[in-house]
Design an enzyme around this catalytic site. Structure first.
Site, short mmCIF file in Angstrom:
data_model
loop_
_atom_site.label_atom_id
_atom_site.label_comp_id
_atom_site.label_asym_id
_atom_site.label_seq_id
_atom_site.Cartn_x
_atom_site.Cartn_y
_atom_site.Cartn_z
N SER A 148 0.83 -1.20 0.00
CA SER A 148 0.00 0.00 0.00
C SER A 148 0.87 1.26 0.00
O SER A 148 1.61 1.50 -0.96
CB SER A 148 -0.96 -0.04 1.20
N ASP A 224 -10.09 -5.62 -3.16
CA ASP A 224 -9.48 -4.56 -2.35
C ASP A 224 -10.41 -3.35 -2.33
O ASP A 224 -10.79 -2.81 -3.37
CB ASP A 224 -8.13 -4.18 -2.98
N HIS A 257 -7.36 -6.02 0.98
CA HIS A 257 -6.18 -5.19 1.26
C HIS A 257 -5.42 -5.65 2.49
O HIS A 257 -4.42 -5.04 2.87
CB HIS A 257 -6.63 -3.73 1.45
#
Length: 279
Positions: A148, A224, A257
Site C-alpha cells: 500500500s 481490495d 487489502h
C-alpha cells in the site's frame, strides 16, 4: 552507529530480531525488525527490504507476514522498518492517513512535518548504513517490496535507486499518489502545493521522467476496498507499457487489502526476489 536489541527469537533455524536506535535522520528513536536465516560463518546474504503501509509499524509484517520459512529456504535477510517517526514532540494528525504512521517515505519540507519526517533519507541512507555495519548482509544484492503506502515507497525508492536494487515488487501499491486522494493529501501536506516536487515520490511520474527497472512485480487483490479510488494499478501498467518496462501485474481474485492477502503471496515474492538477487 549503535542500536539496542528489543527482542530476539529463534525461528526457522534463524533469528528474528527487533531493534531500536537513535536516528539522526528523523531526530527520534526508530524501531526496525530483521530476520537473519541460518548461514555459514562469514557468509554475506542478500537483503529484501519490506516497507509497510498506513497505520502500520515494523510489527505488522513481522507478526503476520509469513515470510520466514521462505527467507530461510532462500537464504535472504528480511528487513522491516517503521513507517514514520514517532514520539513526544513529533508532529501528528488526528486522521490515520497523515502524521505518525503515515510518513509516505518522503523527506518533508513543510511545517510542522519538518525536520522529523525524513523517511526517504532514513530508508535510503541511514538505516542501510546501520544494517551494513552490524548484520551479515551483501549490500550489492538488494531487493525491495512493500504494501500500500509501503508499495508506493518500494516502487519510488526502487526506481530512484535502480543501481542499488536488483529487484522491485509491491503489494497493493499506491502507484500514482499525485492522482489519488491519499497521495494528494500527503504530498501537499509534506511537500507543499508545487506538484513538480511531488514527481520524485510518484512511481508513474518517475517512469514518465525516465526512471527504469528491468522488471516490476505487483500483486493486487480484486476485492481490495481501495482499488478503484486510491490504488489504480492500471496507471502503472500504462506507464510501464509506454516505457517498455516489463510488468507482471497479478490480479488476485477475491483478495482484499489485508495481511490475509499479503501473507498468501509474500513467500512467492521472496522466491521471485531470490532468483534475481542470486543470479
Amino acid at each position: 552507529m549503535t542500536f539496542e536489541t528489543v527482542s530476539e527469537n529463534r525461528s526457522h533455524g534463524g533469528t528474528q530480531g527487533v531493534y531500536s536506535h537513535a536516528s539522526k535522520a528523523t531526530g527520534t528513536d526508530m524501531t526496525f525488525s530483521v530476520f537473519v536465516p541460518e548461514h555459514e560463518e562469514g557468509a554475506r546474504l542478500p537483503v529484501l527490504w519490506y516497507l509497510s503501509g498506513l497505520t502500520c509499524t515494523h510489527a505488522n509484517v513481522t507478526e503476520k507476514g509469513e515470510y520466514r520459512a521462505a527467507c530461510a529456504k532462500a537464504g535472504i535477510i528480511f528487513i522491516a522498518p517503521d513507517t514514520s517517526p514517532r514520539g513526544e514532540g513529533v508532529a501528528d494528525d488526528d486522521a490515520y492517513d497523515m502524521g505518525q504512521g503515515a510518513g509516505f517515505y518522503v523527506d518533508a519540507t513543510q511545517q510542522p512535518w519538518t525536520p522529523h519526517f525524513t523517511m526517504r533519507s532514513y530508508i535510503e541512507d541511514e538505516l542501510p548504513a546501520l544494517i551494513a555495519e552490524h548484520f551479515p548482509v551483501d549490500m550489492s544484492r538488494q531487493g525491495i517490496t512493500g504494501h500500500s503506502m509501503g508499495g508506493h515507497g518500494a516502487l519510488t525508492i526502487g526506481l530512484r535507486n535502480a543501481d542499488r536494487f536488483a529487484s522491485i515488487s509491491a503489494f497493493s501499491p499506491i502507484v500514482a499518489p499525485s492522482r489519488v486522494p491519499w497521495g494528494e493529501k500527503a504530498l501537499s501536506g509534506y511537500l507543499g502545493e508545487d506538484r513538480a516536487a511531488w514527481r520524485a515520490y510518484d512511481a508513474c511520474a518517475l517512469i514518465e521522467d525516465g526512471a527504469r527497472a528491468d522488471v516490476l512485480l505487483v500483486e493486487q487483490g480484486t476485492a481490495d476496498q481501495f482499488l478503484e479510488e486510491q490504488l489504480k494499478p492500471e496507471l502503472l501498467a500504462e506507464a510501464c507499457e509506454n516505457a517498455n518496462i516489463p510488468l507482471t501485474l497479478n490480479m488476485r481474485d477475491g483478495y482484499d487489502h489485508s495481511y490475509y492477502f499479503i501473507s498468501s503471496f509474500l513467500a512467492d515474492h521472496v522466491a521471485w526476489h531470490a532468483a534475481r538477487l542470486k543470479a
